[in-house]
Design a protein around this motif. Structure first.
Motif, PDB file in Angstrom:
ATOM      1  N   LEU A  75       0.836  -1.197   0.000  1.00  0.00           N
ATOM      2  CA  LEU A  75       0.000   0.000   0.000  1.00  0.00           C
ATOM      3  C   LEU A  75       0.869   1.244   0.000  1.00  0.00           C
ATOM      4  O   LEU A  75       1.877   1.309   0.722  1.00  0.00           O
ATOM      5  N   GLU A  90      -2.858  -3.596  -8.796  1.00  0.00           N
ATOM      6  CA  GLU A  90      -4.090  -2.814  -8.873  1.00  0.00           C
ATOM      7  C   GLU A  90      -5.097  -3.456  -9.830  1.00  0.00           C
ATOM      8  O   GLU A  90      -5.623  -2.791 -10.724  1.00  0.00           O
ATOM      9  N   GLY A 121      -8.450  -1.679 -10.063  1.00  0.00           N
ATOM     10  CA  GLY A 121      -8.364  -0.219 -10.050  1.00  0.00           C
ATOM     11  C   GLY A 121      -9.269   0.476 -11.044  1.00  0.00           C
ATOM     12  O   GLY A 121      -9.697   1.598 -10.811  1.00  0.00           O
ATOM     13  N   ALA A 143     -17.312   0.805  -8.361  1.00  0.00           N
ATOM     14  CA  ALA A 143     -17.235   0.420  -6.955  1.00  0.00           C
ATOM     15  C   ALA A 143     -17.932  -0.903  -6.658  1.00  0.00           C
ATOM     16  O   ALA A 143     -17.410  -1.741  -5.917  1.00  0.00           O
ATOM     17  N   ARG A 182     -16.048  -3.797  -8.106  1.00  0.00           N
ATOM     18  CA  ARG A 182     -14.798  -3.960  -7.364  1.00  0.00           C
ATOM     19  C   ARG A 182     -15.050  -4.736  -6.068  1.00  0.00           C
ATOM     20  O   ARG A 182     -14.336  -5.680  -5.751  1.00  0.00           O
ATOM     21  N   THR A 184      -2.047  -1.931  -4.152  1.00  0.00           N
ATOM     22  CA  THR A 184      -3.129  -0.958  -4.290  1.00  0.00           C
ATOM     23  C   THR A 184      -2.708   0.358  -3.637  1.00  0.00           C
ATOM     24  O   THR A 184      -1.797   0.397  -2.822  1.00  0.00           O
ATOM     25  N   HIS A 185      -3.396   1.451  -4.038  1.00  0.00           N
ATOM     26  CA  HIS A 185      -3.182   2.695  -3.313  1.00  0.00           C
ATOM     27  C   HIS A 185      -4.434   3.035  -2.504  1.00  0.00           C
ATOM     28  O   HIS A 185      -4.556   4.101  -1.934  1.00  0.00           O
ATOM     29  N   ASP A 186      -5.373   2.069  -2.489  1.00  0.00           N
ATOM     30  CA  ASP A 186      -6.683   2.293  -1.873  1.00  0.00           C
ATOM     31  C   ASP A 186      -6.707   1.624  -0.494  1.00  0.00           C
ATOM     32  O   ASP A 186      -6.725   0.399  -0.380  1.00  0.00           O
ATOM     33  N   ASP A 208      -9.015   1.341   1.713  1.00  0.00           N
ATOM     34  CA  ASP A 208     -10.179   0.496   2.002  1.00  0.00           C
ATOM     35  C   ASP A 208     -10.034  -0.887   1.378  1.00  0.00           C
ATOM     36  O   ASP A 208     -10.370  -1.898   1.989  1.00  0.00           O
ATOM     37  N   GLU A 209      -9.500  -0.894   0.153  1.00  0.00           N
ATOM     38  CA  GLU A 209      -9.264  -2.174  -0.496  1.00  0.00           C
ATOM     39  C   GLU A 209      -8.236  -2.986   0.302  1.00  0.00           C
ATOM     40  O   GLU A 209      -8.402  -4.179   0.536  1.00  0.00           O
ATOM     41  N   GLY A 237     -10.216   7.235   4.991  1.00  0.00           N
ATOM     42  CA  GLY A 237     -11.101   6.123   5.298  1.00  0.00           C
ATOM     43  C   GLY A 237     -11.327   5.968   6.785  1.00  0.00           C
ATOM     44  O   GLY A 237     -12.315   5.394   7.212  1.00  0.00           O
TER      45      GLY A 237
END
Ligand SMILES: Nc1ncnc2c1ncn2[C@@H]1O[C@H](COP(=O)(O)OP(=O)(O)O)[C@@H](O)[C@H]1O
Ligand SMILES: [Mg+2]
Lengths: 334, 224
Positions: A50, A177, A180, A184, A187, A209-211, A213-214, A255
């Motif tokens: 991340l 990703e 990505g 939503a 995903r 990922t850069h997310d 929440d993911e 988040g």
């Protein structure tokens, strides 16, 4: 020859991946894209890399299947230095999924899925049988075999990319990703399916990922990267509750507010001044968390919900401003 | 209509001459195109694979393209003996025409092969590598099939140019359907001119259509 003979990993656990002081400096760059990374990924773990764009996630990932070579350091898979292996042979053992799906537009779905088995010279019948199994696994109808990638939706294409990576049941998967570019809802569904597949097959997964929440949804362990360095390595809970520094705190920040709402129950944020007997409002019990309440408000489009006790008797109402102030209060406390 | 009638009568009364001219024309075109594909498609591949010499090759052939086909023919004419010796099994004039037409077919073949190969998304190629394809497998199983529509468009352009320009072979005595056109022009006999011009047009058109069909066949379907 039964299909299982081609799937040597069946019933076995995932591979161990070790990064031993691994660095990568691109020619012309003034600092390392990946800098002195020491990291061990235990067999069967779902590990998420991340960090913000440009922090070196992709570089780190691609060094595992030797699409990029380290400038220094050693990467070992199950104890073996990957430089000692033939690159193509190594890659056939590793599932690889990228964001752009990388499906081959000139090949039908069945051919795309069968790429690695064919490279390994499986007989036709085994390949065909395996394609059916994989379509079942990723939840696509067998009728899709004869289609071309462009004839599938983005989510379906990404499923095929996943099936292709899983074709020879590799002991590890590299995923850059992969979700990505999806909407939503798709995903979320694919994340769930990936978790189910991981539970079922138990391979080691290294997922970029850069997310946040993911990362939290998927990871057994999160590795936070900044400027090519590992800043923190821990469980999602560690990362959220005990960020190593301001960088990680900021990363988790967006988040985190929502996650904080999920820790506050409706009863404690109650607005007791409201008209308690307001008919027609959606109702929640006082032990529902504020994230659920917010979700309900947004879904129903109402201004308020009625909060009831465990017997269904209304005890107050709750609207967006109440949630807002509750979130703020708890936020400044911590 | 009268003109066409006369042309048709000419063909009827000179069947042997017509069929011989047609055969020579087709042979000129086919040999030239095949030779050009053997020589120039690999050059296009080379251009696509090298960022150093690739642009130089493509730049050169793009520039060379402005030389009209008739000029190529006459530029080579002084060297007909040496060039003819390259293909001793052919009459000198035929060999010279084949060489000129081969050169003519070069630019579209090189340019389109290069463009087609370069247009393939690098992330697709990297993914092919990531799945464990060798460099040769990446090239032959992914890059070439994806470049094929553009490369075939180049072959189509080259084929039409070659078939049309093969008429000029008549100027150096190599025969072909151009004979009727040159005679027709000198004799002001338009029906004779058409005996050459119409079949050439039909040949070019059928090459165009069949290669366009092939191009569609190898193009992966887009979203339906
Ligand atoms: N092929 C390359 N050549 C030069 N620099 C690169 C190359 N690939 C990535 N970089 C640089 O290395 C750093 C890390 O990139 P990358 O690993 O792609 O990060 P991330 O995947 O986290 O976005 C960035 O600064 C990027 O600009
Ligand atoms: Mg990246």
């Amino acid at each position: 020859m039964p299909l299982s003979d081609h799937l040597p990993n069946s019933g076995r656990h995932g591979s161990r991946i070790e990064f031993d002081r691994v660095s990568r400096v691109y020619s012309g760059a003034d600092h390392a894209a990946v800098s002195d990374v020491i990291l061990t990924i235990e067999p069967g773990r779902f590990v998420v890399l991340l960090g913000p764009s440009g922090c070196g996630k992709t570089t780190l990932l691609k060094m595992v299947n030797r699409l990029i070579e380290p400038t220094s350091g050693t990467i070992r898979i199950d104890g073996e230095d990957i430089r000692q292996m033939n690159a193509a042979t190594l890659r056939r053992r590793i599932g690889y999924v990228i964001q752009q799906t990388g499906l081959f537009p000139h090949m039908r779905i069945e051919e795309n899925i069968a790429v690695v088995p064919r490279l390994l010279g499986w007989p036709k019948e085994s390949i065909s049988q395996r394609v059916d199994e994989l379509l079942d696994l990723i939840g696509l109808p067998h009728a899709y075999r004869r289609r071309y990638p462009a004839q599938l939706s983005g989510g379906e294409q990404q499923r095929v990319g996943l099936a292709r990576a899983l074709a020879v049941d590799p002991s590890m998967m590299l995923m850059d990703e992969p979700f990505g570019a999806l909407d939503a809802i798709t995903r979320l569904r694919l994340q769930d399916e990936l978790l189910a597949i991981h539970r079922q097959l138990g391979q080691t997964i290294l997922f970029v990922t850069h997310d946040i929440d993911e990362a939290i949804r998927l990871a057994d362990e999160i590795v936070v990267l900044r400027a090519g360095q590992v800043i923190q390595h821990g469980s999602p809970l560690d990362i959220v509750t005990a960020p190593a520094d301001d960088f990680v705190r900021d990363l988790v920040g967006g988040g985190e507010a929502l996650r904080r709402l999920s820790l506050i129950d409706a009863g404690s944020a109650l607005n007791r001044n409201g008209n308690v007997r307001n008919e027609g409002l959606p109702a929640v019990t006082s032990d529902a968390n504020l994230r659920t309440v917010l979700n309900l408000l947004l879904q129903t489009g109402t201004q308020k919900v009625t909060v009831t006790d465990e017997n269904g008797a209304p005890v107050g109402t709750l609207g967006i401003p109440d949630i807002w102030s509750a979130g703020l209060e708890r936020g400044t406390e911590s | 209509m009268n003109l066409l009638r006369e042309s048709w009568d000419y063909i009827q009364t000179h069947q042997d001459r017509f069929l011989e001219a047609l055969r020579v024309h087709v042979e000129l075109s086919v040999y030239s195109l095949l030779l050009a594909m053997i020589v120039f498609l690999p050059l296009g591949v080379l251009a696509a694979r090298s960022n150093r010499i690739g642009p130089a090759i493509v730049g050169f052939v793009s520039a060379a393209r402005v030389v009209p086909s008739i000029a190529v023919l006459f530029l080579l004419y002084p060297y007909r003996r040496e060039l003819g010796d390259l293909a001793p099994f052919w009459p000198t004039s035929f060999a010279l025409a084949v060489i000129a037409l081969t050169l003519l077919a070069g630019p579209p073949l090189i340019i389109n092969a290069d463009a087609g190969l370069r247009a393939v998304d690098v992330s697709i190629l990297e993914n092919a590598r990531g799945l464990g394809m060798t460099e040769w497998q990446v090239f032959s199983r992914v890059q070439v099939p994806l470049a094929l529509p553009v490369a075939i468009a180049g072959i189509r352009t080259a084929a039409v140019e070659v078939i049309a320009s093969a008429t000029l072979a008549a100027f150096i005595g190599a025969g072909g359907l151009g004979r009727f056109i040159t005679s027709g022009l000198t004799l002001y006999d338009y029906s004779l001119l058409l005996v050459g011009a119409i079949p050439v047009t039909l040949l070019a058109l059928s090459a165009e259509l069949s290669l366009a069909g092939l191009e569609r066949l190898v193009t992966p379907p887009a979203t339906t």
